[in-house]
Design an enzyme around this catalytic site. Structure first.
Site, short mmCIF file in Angstrom:
data_model
loop_
_atom_site.label_atom_id
_atom_site.label_comp_id
_atom_site.label_asym_id
_atom_site.label_seq_id
_atom_site.Cartn_x
_atom_site.Cartn_y
_atom_site.Cartn_z
N PHE A 1 3.88 2.32 -15.87
CA PHE A 1 3.04 1.18 -16.52
C PHE A 1 1.85 1.13 -15.42
O PHE A 1 1.79 1.71 -14.43
CB PHE A 1 3.87 0.10 -16.44
CG PHE A 1 3.91 -0.91 -15.23
CD1 PHE A 1 3.28 -1.84 -14.73
CD2 PHE A 1 4.96 -0.49 -14.11
CE1 PHE A 1 3.15 -2.41 -13.43
CE2 PHE A 1 5.07 -0.92 -13.01
CZ PHE A 1 4.18 -1.84 -12.46
N GLY B 1 -8.44 -4.06 -7.97
CA GLY B 1 -7.53 -4.56 -6.80
C GLY B 1 -6.61 -5.68 -7.45
O GLY B 1 -5.68 -5.29 -8.56
N SER B 2 -6.31 -6.79 -6.89
CA SER B 2 -5.52 -7.67 -7.43
C SER B 2 -6.24 -8.38 -8.54
O SER B 2 -5.05 -9.27 -9.07
CB SER B 2 -4.98 -8.50 -6.37
OG SER B 2 -4.41 -7.89 -5.29
N ARG C 1 21.52 7.18 23.28
CA ARG C 1 20.24 7.27 24.37
C ARG C 1 21.02 6.84 25.69
O ARG C 1 21.03 5.50 25.54
CB ARG C 1 19.09 6.74 23.67
CG ARG C 1 17.86 6.85 24.81
CD ARG C 1 17.59 8.30 25.01
NE ARG C 1 16.12 8.37 25.80
CZ ARG C 1 15.79 9.11 26.57
NH1 ARG C 1 16.54 10.05 26.72
NH2 ARG C 1 14.58 9.13 27.07
N GLY D 1 11.70 5.38 21.20
CA GLY D 1 10.71 5.70 21.98
C GLY D 1 9.88 6.93 21.56
O GLY D 1 9.53 7.00 20.34
N GLY D 2 9.60 7.95 22.29
CA GLY D 2 8.71 8.93 22.09
C GLY D 2 9.43 9.71 20.81
O GLY D 2 8.58 10.19 20.20
N GLU E 1 3.10 -4.31 -6.00
CA GLU E 1 3.52 -5.43 -6.92
C GLU E 1 2.78 -6.67 -6.17
O GLU E 1 3.42 -7.81 -6.39
CB GLU E 1 4.96 -5.58 -7.10
CG GLU E 1 5.73 -4.27 -7.38
CD GLU E 1 5.47 -3.91 -8.80
OE1 GLU E 1 4.50 -4.51 -9.63
OE2 GLU E 1 6.15 -2.97 -9.33
N THR F 1 -0.03 -8.11 -3.06
CA THR F 1 -0.38 -8.18 -1.48
C THR F 1 0.54 -9.38 -1.28
O THR F 1 0.85 -10.28 -1.79
CB THR F 1 -1.66 -8.21 -1.31
OG1 THR F 1 -2.31 -9.30 -1.63
CG2 THR F 1 -2.41 -6.90 -1.61
N GLU G 1 -0.89 -11.70 0.58
CA GLU G 1 -1.78 -12.71 0.00
C GLU G 1 -1.64 -13.26 -1.28
O GLU G 1 -1.72 -14.50 -1.56
CB GLU G 1 -3.56 -12.38 0.41
CG GLU G 1 -3.86 -12.21 1.62
CD GLU G 1 -3.13 -10.91 2.43
OE1 GLU G 1 -3.19 -10.82 3.65
OE2 GLU G 1 -2.84 -10.03 1.66
#
Length: 401
Positions: free
Chosen positions: A127, A135-136, A284, A355-356, A379, A381, A383
């Site tokens: 769709f 944008g929105s 770890r 970690g790394g 779908e 933001t 906001e």
């Protein structure tokens, strides 16, 4: 089965479906997902497996060859699939939204034509609302459909079309001023057109071009494209529902269930991130013991698990509200907002636990770290969700007198 994100009150059939999907995810998706994602390769074999499971017809009524299941069942399946690889859930989601819109709003001829083949996965849906400049702001759509005799001529450029290349049926939202006098509110002069096309890229039918895949930071494998209409002619019987001017409402109905789907995706990705984090923390070693034994890591795991549980509960509530036939835009907005934000936070915490090594492409968490941000904007933001939530709350708590 994980102890997290369990759902009470499921039927035996729902539990069997979910068990089958989870087994498929563990055996067929997780072992290959990262490799395919790094190559940006479409998961053809996975999709064929999902077709065999009947997932393309999960919510399509039995009279059209589907399984006739609820939105809740579908959302829980999406949660499992996203736990394996979010891109696969996107392939299913866009197809599902088009099938849902046809089921709810299509003419009988449109249902008879498309739903049986969609249930089998022979016709694949996508769709299209968004455009490069809007944008929105859906009301700013500039693509147009103009009636000429027994046809409509479509012109315009659409953007962010998931399944743009692999789909064969696209629901496209355009302006259609015919029958709507000047000054009509923008959302009342929009129409959803059902556009059939060939799968692939380039000119996929006269007047319709799919330029190619958009290169993305994450959410790879699934094809995200533009869609360009230049004098595209389609018959008048491909107006969804047979009447112009209803497209905005039809699309918003589809997006509403799509937001439940995005919430489910957020839940699935967060669950996988937690699984990776809690597993790595027990393997770890630092300062003579597994890092899971350090209080700081236990606190982090506790926060992650709580967020997974909370997001799942809100997603289930939103799906059940829609299944009951009630308005669920408030619940769907809350679920989508919370699940996407919590997903980002849980993934980042799992990344920190690694970690790394989390920065290495050899570890799965690196892929999830790139995928989670898409849920923050897909779908609608955060906001937009908060705007919807705020307006609905004011409706519910409006002062009298």
């Amino acid at each position: 089965m994980s102890r997290l994100a369990q759902t009470a009150g499921l039927t035996d059939v729902q539990q069997e479906i979910l068990s089958t999907v989870r087994d498929f995810v563990d055996k067929e998706i997780i072992p290959v997902a990262t490799q395919l994602e790094h190559r940006d390769e479409y998961p053809t074999e996975i999709v064929e497996g999902l077709k065999e499971l009947g997932l393309f017809g999960l919510m399509i009524p039995e009279e059209y060859g589907g399984l006739g299941e609820s939105l809740l069942t579908y959302a829980l399946c999406v949660e499992e699939i996203a736990r394996g690889w979010m891109s696969v859930s996107g392939i299913i989601n866009t197809h599902f939204i088009v099938a849902y819109m046809l089921k709810q709003h299509g003419t009988q001829e449109q249902k008879d034509t498309f739903l049986p083949r969609m249930a089998l996965g022979e016709v694949r849906g996508a769709f299209s609302m968004s455009e490069p400049a809007l944008g929105s702001d859906v009301s700013a759509i500039s693509s147009k459909g103009v009636k000429e005799g027994d046809e409509y001529v479509l012109d315009g450029q659409k953007m962010w079309l998931t399944n743009g290349g692999t789909s064969t049926l696209v629901a496209v939202l355009c302006r259609s001023d015919e029958g709507h006098p000047e000054g009509t509110a923008p959302h009342k002069s929009m129409t959803t057109f059902l556009v059939e096309k060939e799968a692939g890229f380039g000119e996929v039918r006269p007047g319709l071009t799919i330029p190619g895949k958009i290169d993305k930071m994450g959410y790879k494998g699934v094809d995200t494209t533009e869609l360009i209409m230049d004098g595209l002619r389609i018959p008048a019987n491909r107006v969804l529902g047979g009447t112009t001017g209803r497209g905005f409402y039809q699309m918003m109905d589809g997006v509403e269930v799509g937001r439940v789907n995005v919430a489910a995706r957020g839940c699935g990705v967060a669950q996988r991130a937690f699984e990776l984090g809690v597993s790595y923390a027990q393997q770890r070693q630092t300062f003579g013991k597994a890092i899971a034994q350090h209080q700081a890591i236990q606190f982090k795991l506790a926060e992650m698990a709580t967020k997974v549980e909370a997001a799942h509960a809100m997603m289930v509530n939103a799906a059940r509200k829609k299944d009951s036939g009630e308005r669920n835009d408030l619940e769907a907005g809350m679920a989508k907002y919370l699940a996407s934000e919590y997903c980002k936070e849980v993934v980042e915490d799992a990344f920190r636990i690694h970690g790394g090594y989390g920065f290495s492409k050899e570890y799965e968490i690196e892929r999830l770290y790139r995928e989670a941000p898409m849920l923050l904007i897909g779908e609608g933001t955060a906001e937009i969700q908060k705007m919807i939530i705020g307006r609905r709350l004011l409706e519910e708590y409006r002062l009298q007198g």
